[in-house]
Scaffold this motif. Structure first.
Motif, PDB file in Angstrom:
ATOM      1  N   ASP A   1      89.907 -12.518 -10.248  1.00 53.62           N
ATOM      2  CA  ASP A   1      90.629 -11.374  -9.672  1.00 53.62           C
ATOM      3  C   ASP A   1      89.611 -10.240  -9.480  1.00 53.62           C
ATOM      4  O   ASP A   1      89.438  -9.385 -10.329  1.00 53.62           O
ATOM      5  N   SER A   2      88.884 -10.314  -8.309  1.00 54.50           N
ATOM      6  CA  SER A   2      87.800  -9.355  -8.078  1.00 54.50           C
ATOM      7  C   SER A   2      88.408  -7.924  -7.909  1.00 54.50           C
ATOM      8  O   SER A   2      87.678  -6.955  -8.235  1.00 54.50           O
ATOM      9  N   ARG A   3      89.789  -7.625  -7.549  1.00 52.40           N
ATOM     10  CA  ARG A   3      90.138  -6.205  -7.504  1.00 52.40           C
ATOM     11  C   ARG A   3      90.205  -5.686  -8.916  1.00 52.40           C
ATOM     12  O   ARG A   3      89.689  -4.609  -9.256  1.00 52.40           O
ATOM     13  N   ALA A   4      90.798  -6.308  -9.673  1.00 48.62           N
ATOM     14  CA  ALA A   4      90.941  -5.995 -11.121  1.00 48.62           C
ATOM     15  C   ALA A   4      89.586  -5.896 -11.814  1.00 48.62           C
ATOM     16  O   ALA A   4      89.356  -5.007 -12.643  1.00 48.62           O
ATOM     17  N   ALA A   5      88.613  -6.828 -11.538  1.00 41.90           N
ATOM     18  CA  ALA A   5      87.298  -6.791 -12.186  1.00 41.90           C
ATOM     19  C   ALA A   5      86.538  -5.526 -11.808  1.00 41.90           C
ATOM     20  O   ALA A   5      85.882  -4.896 -12.656  1.00 41.90           O
ATOM     21  N   LEU A   6      86.612  -5.135 -10.536  1.00 39.93           N
ATOM     22  CA  LEU A   6      85.923  -3.918 -10.087  1.00 39.93           C
ATOM     23  C   LEU A   6      86.475  -2.684 -10.804  1.00 39.93           C
ATOM     24  O   LEU A   6      85.724  -1.793 -11.224  1.00 39.93           O
ATOM     25  N   LEU A   7      87.779  -2.632 -10.931  1.00 41.29           N
ATOM     26  CA  LEU A   7      88.401  -1.496 -11.609  1.00 41.29           C
ATOM     27  C   LEU A   7      87.971  -1.427 -13.070  1.00 41.29           C
ATOM     28  O   LEU A   7      87.741  -0.341 -13.623  1.00 41.29           O
ATOM     29  N   LYS A   8      87.881  -2.585 -13.703  1.00 36.60           N
ATOM     30  CA  LYS A   8      87.466  -2.617 -15.105  1.00 36.60           C
ATOM     31  C   LYS A   8      86.010  -2.177 -15.252  1.00 36.60           C
ATOM     32  O   LYS A   8      85.664  -1.440 -16.191  1.00 36.60           O
ATOM     33  N   ILE A   9      85.152  -2.597 -14.325  1.00 38.28           N
ATOM     34  CA  ILE A   9      83.754  -2.162 -14.360  1.00 38.28           C
ATOM     35  C   ILE A   9      83.678  -0.639 -14.251  1.00 38.28           C
ATOM     36  O   ILE A   9      82.938   0.028 -14.989  1.00 38.28           O
ATOM     37  N   ASP A  10      84.456  -0.072 -13.324  1.00 37.47           N
ATOM     38  CA  ASP A  10      84.452   1.385 -13.143  1.00 37.47           C
ATOM     39  C   ASP A  10      84.925   2.102 -14.399  1.00 37.47           C
ATOM     40  O   ASP A  10      84.369   3.135 -14.792  1.00 37.47           O
ATOM     41  N   GLU A  11      85.956   1.551 -15.030  1.00 39.04           N
ATOM     42  CA  GLU A  11      86.485   2.155 -16.246  1.00 39.04           C
ATOM     43  C   GLU A  11      85.448   2.103 -17.373  1.00 39.04           C
ATOM     44  O   GLU A  11      85.225   3.102 -18.072  1.00 39.04           O
ATOM     45  N   LEU A  12      84.794   0.963 -17.523  1.00 40.76           N
ATOM     46  CA  LEU A  12      83.794   0.820 -18.583  1.00 40.76           C
ATOM     47  C   LEU A  12      82.602   1.750 -18.353  1.00 40.76           C
ATOM     48  O   LEU A  12      82.078   2.357 -19.298  1.00 40.76           O
ATOM     49  N   TRP A  13      82.172   1.866 -17.109  1.00 41.28           N
ATOM     50  CA  TRP A  13      81.036   2.753 -16.809  1.00 41.28           C
ATOM     51  C   TRP A  13      81.406   4.215 -17.038  1.00 41.28           C
ATOM     52  O   TRP A  13      80.621   4.996 -17.562  1.00 41.28           O
ATOM     53  N   SER A  14      82.620   4.595 -16.662  1.00 44.53           N
ATOM     54  CA  SER A  14      83.074   5.967 -16.897  1.00 44.53           C
ATOM     55  C   SER A  14      83.131   6.275 -18.388  1.00 44.53           C
ATOM     56  O   SER A  14      82.706   7.348 -18.837  1.00 44.53           O
ATOM     57  N   ASP A  15      83.644   5.323 -19.166  1.00 48.96           N
ATOM     58  CA  ASP A  15      83.673   5.506 -20.624  1.00 48.96           C
ATOM     59  C   ASP A  15      82.260   5.652 -21.186  1.00 48.96           C
ATOM     60  O   ASP A  15      82.010   6.460 -22.088  1.00 48.96           O
ATOM     61  N   TYR A  16      81.336   4.856 -20.640  1.00 49.42           N
ATOM     62  CA  TYR A  16      79.957   4.914 -21.116  1.00 49.42           C
ATOM     63  C   TYR A  16      79.332   6.272 -20.803  1.00 49.42           C
ATOM     64  O   TYR A  16      78.640   6.866 -21.645  1.00 49.42           O
ATOM     65  N   LEU A  17      79.582   6.796 -19.596  1.00 50.76           N
ATOM     66  CA  LEU A  17      79.044   8.112 -19.240  1.00 50.76           C
ATOM     67  C   LEU A  17      79.585   9.198 -20.166  1.00 50.76           C
ATOM     68  O   LEU A  17      78.866  10.132 -20.537  1.00 50.76           O
ATOM     69  N   ALA A  18      80.858   9.081 -20.531  1.00 49.84           N
ATOM     70  CA  ALA A  18      81.435  10.052 -21.464  1.00 49.84           C
ATOM     71  C   ALA A  18      80.749   9.958 -22.828  1.00 49.84           C
ATOM     72  O   ALA A  18      80.427  10.983 -23.454  1.00 49.84           O
ATOM     73  N   ALA A  19      80.506   8.737 -23.287  1.00 49.25           N
ATOM     74  CA  ALA A  19      79.835   8.561 -24.584  1.00 49.25           C
ATOM     75  C   ALA A  19      78.411   9.100 -24.541  1.00 49.25           C
ATOM     76  O   ALA A  19      77.945   9.749 -25.491  1.00 49.25           O
ATOM     77  N   ILE A  20      77.706   8.863 -23.447  1.00 48.69           N
ATOM     78  CA  ILE A  20      76.336   9.355 -23.306  1.00 48.69           C
ATOM     79  C   ILE A  20      76.322  10.878 -23.227  1.00 48.69           C
ATOM     80  O   ILE A  20      75.421  11.536 -23.763  1.00 48.69           O
ATOM     81  N   GLY A  21      77.320  11.449 -22.572  1.00 49.39           N
ATOM     82  CA  GLY A  21      77.412  12.908 -22.512  1.00 49.39           C
ATOM     83  C   GLY A  21      77.538  13.519 -23.890  1.00 49.39           C
ATOM     84  O   GLY A  21      76.890  14.525 -24.203  1.00 49.39           O
ATOM     85  N   GLU A  22      78.362  12.914 -24.738  1.00 51.64           N
ATOM     86  CA  GLU A  22      78.507  13.402 -26.112  1.00 51.64           C
ATOM     87  C   GLU A  22      77.215  13.222 -26.901  1.00 51.64           C
ATOM     88  O   GLU A  22      76.809  14.098 -27.675  1.00 51.64           O
ATOM     89  N   LEU A  23      76.547  12.088 -26.676  1.00 55.44           N
ATOM     90  CA  LEU A  23      75.289  11.833 -27.375  1.00 55.44           C
ATOM     91  C   LEU A  23      74.238  12.865 -26.979  1.00 55.44           C
ATOM     92  O   LEU A  23      73.529  13.411 -27.833  1.00 55.44           O
TER      93      LEU A  23
END
Length: 712
Positions: free
Chosen positions: A605-627
């Motif tokens: 399910d490539s629509r769903a996979a793309l959305l999950k990638i975006d969500e994970l990357w956004s979460d990572y950017l938030a974590a890096i911002g705090e770091l």
């Protein structure tokens, strides 16, 4: 003696080869010979030549410029064009015709089937230059377009589909960030990143290079706590509850201040880990209240805070401070707290430029930053001689003990120059300084125009009239850069444009840019700086104790600037190490995402996979911002902040990487996320300070180095 000292502290010397243009002069001769052959030729023959060798191509572009625009490139413009075609930065002085010179390498790159992005500093110049030079490209059967902020996705796609596209780097980078979130290939606007030719290269690649560009979305509400803390900070007493260190632009709570804050917020220890949110909010509120100055660092227009670019004097379009500081500033000014939203993607201009296969550029001031261009971008700087000798007279600085004495002398000098019929351009450091000088001129009955961030919409018109007899123009820093100041009839005989600077800057480039507004194309002109011991640079680096004892204050000031430039280069190179890991990770994520988007990497399910990638990357950017926001505290424990950051960031990303692979393999079918692009999305820039107080402590170190150098 001063020259030798300046060489010692600069940290680098100019290349031993002082004639880098020698290798281009033979090519110039061949181009001129081929141009002579093409002048009587038909349009079709000229077009065919544009697809030939470099010499043929340049000659054809020169002939096209003559036929379409009635402009014949000077030899020095062709030399600058050759430097750019060779992958260098051409340093061409103000008024030497950089816009026309750029068309020759652009045609050369386009003739090879390589799309060219001409990146310039604002939408006005992008549209103007594309329309102005577009006739040359169309004559040679190339398509030219431009991108501005107001354009739709379809209009942008059409512009990027051209052989030549003019745009600001911000717009091109924001379009890239939006492409990185596309759920369908048809939604993307960019093609491959082949060639970037960068106008005002020092501004884009040095001054703005580390500013993160951000795409955000969502409906995250602002923290209501901010207003209460803003009110609390207003009650704190300077030098009792907090200490301000002017030279490092730093503010810190005293023990008394900490006790008052803890009592007001009912927390036992502000520095406990569980109170980190409170501590950050207080630090942001204090920074906003004490260090960010209205009409210097920002203005308020239509109920919105707009940051003023310290290098250009213009409003920095779409720029914000990091989320907490931006909100604290809005609370300080009693404005509506705007939603900061969730960061969906981010990239610095430095990293964005790195996407291009080939990069070159042009500017009026680059040689002072030659080492940085070489180390960071692997670009050489080639100084291009002027078409006519520069006869501008650069007078020695005048230094006054106090600001009021400087202002009085300025008014007298302006009145004297105006009485003789000469136009005067006065460069000021900020909006407040421009308006204070304006008030003094009004009191003296001297008519004048003021160009600053409040009226930047009419800057080109104001600056274009600055060469009229008896005109007096006050401009913040380099507002109006990109528009020539042409002398009106008779002004040359009066001595030409008189440029007056009211403050020296940390970088010699900014001072040279101001001086360079006078004396274009062999015109007469004059420049001089009027300085005060009260100036920001004097206070921050303790120069008031040094300069009075120097026989040549101007040379001493240049040495100080070289020291500051060297330290700032070291800082930027160190900060780049923080970005490099994140950029490598971003490129990996985007490569994987494109493989899913294009079907190269299979997913149930490539629509769903793309959305999950975006969500994970956004979460990572938030974590890096705090770091990033707290990493500078590591140094107090004797640890290396960079090593700690890189280790922690890699550890966090390893988990993200694994989750991305898993989401592709199962299509995120168990829990498909919603699109992060639902609702409003917006783009903006962050004035980033990833190391916080570390940078401020560095400023203190620079001040000490300057003091020790002059004590030897």
């Amino acid at each position: 003696m001063w020259k030798n000292l300046a060489r010692k502290v600069s940290g680098w010397l100019l290349p031993a080869d002082r004639e880098p243009l020698d290798r281009y002069r033979d090519q110039l001769a061949r181009i001129r010979a081929r141009e002579a052959e093409l002048v009587p030729a038909s349009d079709d023959v000229v077009r065919a030549a544009a697809r030939g060798s470099l010499e043929d191509c340049f000659a054809a572009a020169a002939v096209a410029a003559s036929r379409v625009l009635n402009l014949k490139p000077f030899d020095v413009q062709i030399l600058g064009a050759l430097a750019m075609a060779g992958g260098s930065i051409a340093e061409m002085q103000t008024g030497e015709g950089k816009t026309l010179a750029a068309t020759l390498p652009v045609v050369w790159f386009a003739s090879q089937g390589r799309p060219v992005h001409v990146l310039t500093v604002n939408d006005y110049l992008a549209a103007r230059d594309a329309e102005w030079m577009g006739g040359i490209y169309r004559f040679l059967s190339f398509r030219a377009g431009y991108v501005t902020q107001a354009m739709s996705a379809d209009q942008r796609r059409q512009a990027y589909d051209c052989d030549v596209t003019y745009a600001t780097p911000n717009e091109a980078a924001f379009d890239y960030l939006r492409d990185c979130l596309a759920l369908d290939p048809a939604d993307m606007v960019h093609r491959d990143f082949a060639v970037a030719l960068i106008d005002e290269a020092d501004s884009i690649l040095i001054d703005e290079a580390r500013i993160p560009l951000v795409i955000a979305g969502g409906q995250a509400p602002p923290r209501e706590l901010v207003r209460g803390i803003a009110q609390l900070v207003r009650t704190l007493i300077p030098w009792q509850d907090y200490i301000v260190q002017e030279h490092s632009r730093d503010v810190q709570l005293t023990d008394s201040g900490v006790e008052r804050v803890e009592a007001a917020l009912n927390c036992s220890n502000l520095y406990e880990e569980r109170n980190i949110g409170l501590f950050t909010a207080v630090a942001d509120a204090l920074h906003a209240a004490v260090l960010l100055r209205r009409d210097i660092d920002y203005i308020i227009r239509d109920g919105v805070i707009e940051i003023v670019d310290e290098f250009k004097g213009r409003v920095a379009q779409l720029r914000r401070w990091p989320a907490g500081l931006q909100t604290a500033l809005e609370a300080k000014e009693g404005l509506d707290l705007r939603t900061q939203g969730r960061i969906l993607g981010s990239i610095t201009l430095q990293s964005f430029v790195g996407l291009y296969q080939s990069v070159c550029g042009m500017t009026g001031t680059a040689i002072t930053q030659a080492e940085e261009f070489r180390q960071v971008y692997r670009l050489d700087v080639v100084p291009i001689p002027t078409n006519r000798p520069v006869i501008r007279i650069d007078q020695p600085d005048r230094i006054f003990p106090h600001e009021w004495q400087r202002t009085r002398a300025l008014v007298e000098e302006i009145a004297r120059a105006r009485q003789s019929g000469r136009p005067v351009l006065v460069g000021t450091a900020n909006i407040a300084a421009s308006e204070q000088l304006s008030s003094a001129l009004q009191a003296a009955g001297i008519p004048h125009h003021v160009l600053n961030a409040r009226n930047d919409a009419v800057e080109a018109g104001i600056i274009a009239r600055a060469g009229v007899s008896r005109a007096v123009t006050i401009s913040t820093n380099m507002a109006g850069r990109g528009t020539d100041i042409r002398l009106a009839e008779g002004v040359a005989g009066l001595g030409g444009l008189y440029v007056i600077g009211t403050a020296r800057h940390e970088s010699r480039r900014i001072d040279l840019q101001l001086r360079g507004r006078a004396g274009r194309q062999g015109d007469p002109g004059e420049s001089r700086f009027f300085l005060s011991m009260d100036d920001d640079l004097m206070r921050r680096f303790g120069l008031a104790r040094i300069l009075p004892g120097c026989a040549d204050a101007g040379q001493a000031m240049e040495i100080v600037q070289r020291i500051i430039e060297g330290e700032n280069l070291s800082t930027r190179l160190m900060l780049r190490k923080y970005d490099q890991l994140i950029e490598q990770q971003r490129r990996w994520v985007q490569t994987v995402r494109l493989e899913v988007l294009d079907g190269e990497r299979h997913s149930p399910d490539s629509r769903a996979a793309l959305l999950k990638i975006d969500e994970l990357w956004s979460d990572y950017l938030a974590a890096i911002g705090e770091l990033k926001s707290g990493i500078h505290w590591i140094s107090f424990g004797g640890k290396n902040p960079l090593d700690t950051f890189l280790r922690e960031a890699q550890s966090i990303f390893s988990q993200v990487e694994q989750e991305i692979i898993e989401s592709i393999e199962d299509g995120a079918a168990a829990n498909p996320p919603e699109s992060l692009l639902r609702g409003a999305t917006w783009t903006y820039l962050i004035t980033d300070q990833p190391l916080g107080d570390w940078n401020q402590r560095l400023a203190r170190g620079i001040a000490n180095k300057i003091r020790l150098f002059f004590e030897r």
